[in-house]
Design an enzyme around this catalytic site. Structure first.
Site, PDB file in Angstrom:
ATOM      1  N   THR A 114       0.655  -1.215  -0.034  1.00  0.00           N
ATOM      2  CA  THR A 114      -0.113  -0.065   0.044  1.00  0.00           C
ATOM      3  C   THR A 114       0.837   1.488   0.047  1.00  0.00           C
ATOM      4  OG1 THR A 114      -1.500   1.297   1.242  1.00  0.00           O
ATOM      5  CG2 THR A 114      -0.012  -0.293   2.567  1.00  0.00           C
ATOM      6  N   TYR A 138      -1.809   0.225  10.262  1.00  0.00           N
ATOM      7  CA  TYR A 138      -1.897  -0.315   8.822  1.00  0.00           C
ATOM      8  C   TYR A 138      -0.780  -0.462   7.920  1.00  0.00           C
ATOM      9  CZ  TYR A 138      -3.706  -1.316   4.117  1.00  0.00           C
ATOM     10  OH  TYR A 138      -3.847  -1.811   2.801  1.00  0.00           O
TER      11      TYR A 138
END
Ligand code: UDP
Length: 324
Positions: A114, A138
């Protein structure tokens, strides 16, 4: 090739398995359906299981050539309030998955990473060498796992590509699959649900960012383009290509305001919306320099914002009417 796809019942995973199948690869989906949706993996071999369950994975790994790993917790906001869940699923369980891989003959691994690994960028566009200082658990878990892959490349001959997606968006051309998140937190589905009246008016988080129209800029990339990049990454590794991390984005920034305006121009429908405060941890501007994906994988995002909004709109109209 035969590919084990963890998280193949999720949003990006389910679009990728269709790109794999279209390219002639065989797919085995492995998903615990905690956030994935069984409807998204219809038509594919499916095994329900936990990525931490090495005994369940072992016989599957014996009959595949590669692993694509999507199964993860992926809500930035939730990772701030429940970090243990993120460290448990995205690190602890993922380490068990990689242990199972290393105990098998498989050494080819494509990882769903990501742009959250970069945190707040010093400048845009962001290339792969940009500073990586995630600002939420995250992003930290994804960056940690990239380090795991690199370490095991050196010690165990693992070969990997980590694909750092910018904002996945849009729906499959078939109209059969699209974005389903529960709860939904992403801009485009929330905007389209607001347009359909199945969600409250969209709140635009912040109007005072240092951007041309004051709203945040992101790099919305069609999910089927992300899927095709995974196929190219697999083929790159199969041809002996080097392990690396690669940005996947269009290279074009779009503001939240532009999403609302382009949707109106495309459909004639106004998205009911209001302005609210900034969301914690939202960088003002994130868009990719996708040069490496182009140079190394031969990948470029073929679909633009209009394609994203049109496909997502088709999907949401159908899906909301089914679930209403
Ligand atoms: N956003 C917004 N309202 C919403 C959801 C998102 O204004 O209800 C904005 C958010 O601040 C960000 C952009 O839309 O600038 C994309 O957010 P999303 O959650 O879709 O993806 P992220 O960039 O956080 O991965």
């Amino acid at each position: 090739m035969r590919v084990l796809v963890t998280g193949g019942s999720g949003y990006v995973g389910s679009h990728t398995v269709r790109e794999l199948a279209a390219a002639g690869h065989e797919v085995v989906i492995y998903d615990n359906l905690s956030t994935g949706d069984r409807r998204l993996s219809e038509g594919f071999e499916f095994i329900e299981g936990e990525i931490a369950d090495g005994a369940r994975l072992a016989p599957v790994l014996d009959r595949v050539d590669a692993v694509m790993h999507f199964a993860a917790s992926a809500y930035v906001g939730e990772s701030m309030t429940d970090p243990r869940k993120y460290f448990r699923n995205n690190v602890e369980s993922a380490l068990k998955l990689i242990d199972a891989v290393l105990a098998s003959p498989v050494r080819t691994f494509v990882f769903s990473s990501t742009c959250a690994v970069y945190g707040i960028p010093q400048a845009c566009p962001i290339d792969e060498e940009s500073r990586k200082e995630p600002i939420n658990p995250y992003g930290a878990t994804k960056l940690f796992f990239e380090h795991v892959l690199e370490a095991y490349r050196v010690t165990h001959g693992l070969r990997y590509v980590a694909l750092r997606y910018f904002n996945a968006a849009g729906a499959h051309a078939s109209g059969l699959i699209g974005e389903i998140h529960d709860p939904e937190t992403h801009l485009i589905p929330l905007a389209l649900k607001a347009a359909l009246g199945s969600a409250p008016p969209l709140t635009i988080f912040g109007s005072d960012f240092d951007t041309p129209d004051g709203t945040c800029i992101r790099d919305y990339t069609h999910v089927s383009d992300l899927g095709s990049a995974h196929v190219l990454a697999l083929e790159h590794l199969a041809e002996g290509g080097a392990s690396m991390s690669v940005n996947l984005g269009t290279g074009r920034g779009t503001s939240v305001r532009e999403i609302v305006d382009v949707f109106h121009a495309l459909t004639g429908i106004r998205i009911p919306h209001q302005y609210g405060p900034r969301r914690e941890g939202d960088p003002p501007c994130l868009y990719a320099n996708p040069a490496r994906a182009n140079e190394v994988l031969g990948w470029v995002a073929r679909r633009n914002l209009e394609d994203i909004l049109t496909s997502a709109w088709g999907w949401h109209q159908k899906f909301e009417s089914k679930t209403a």
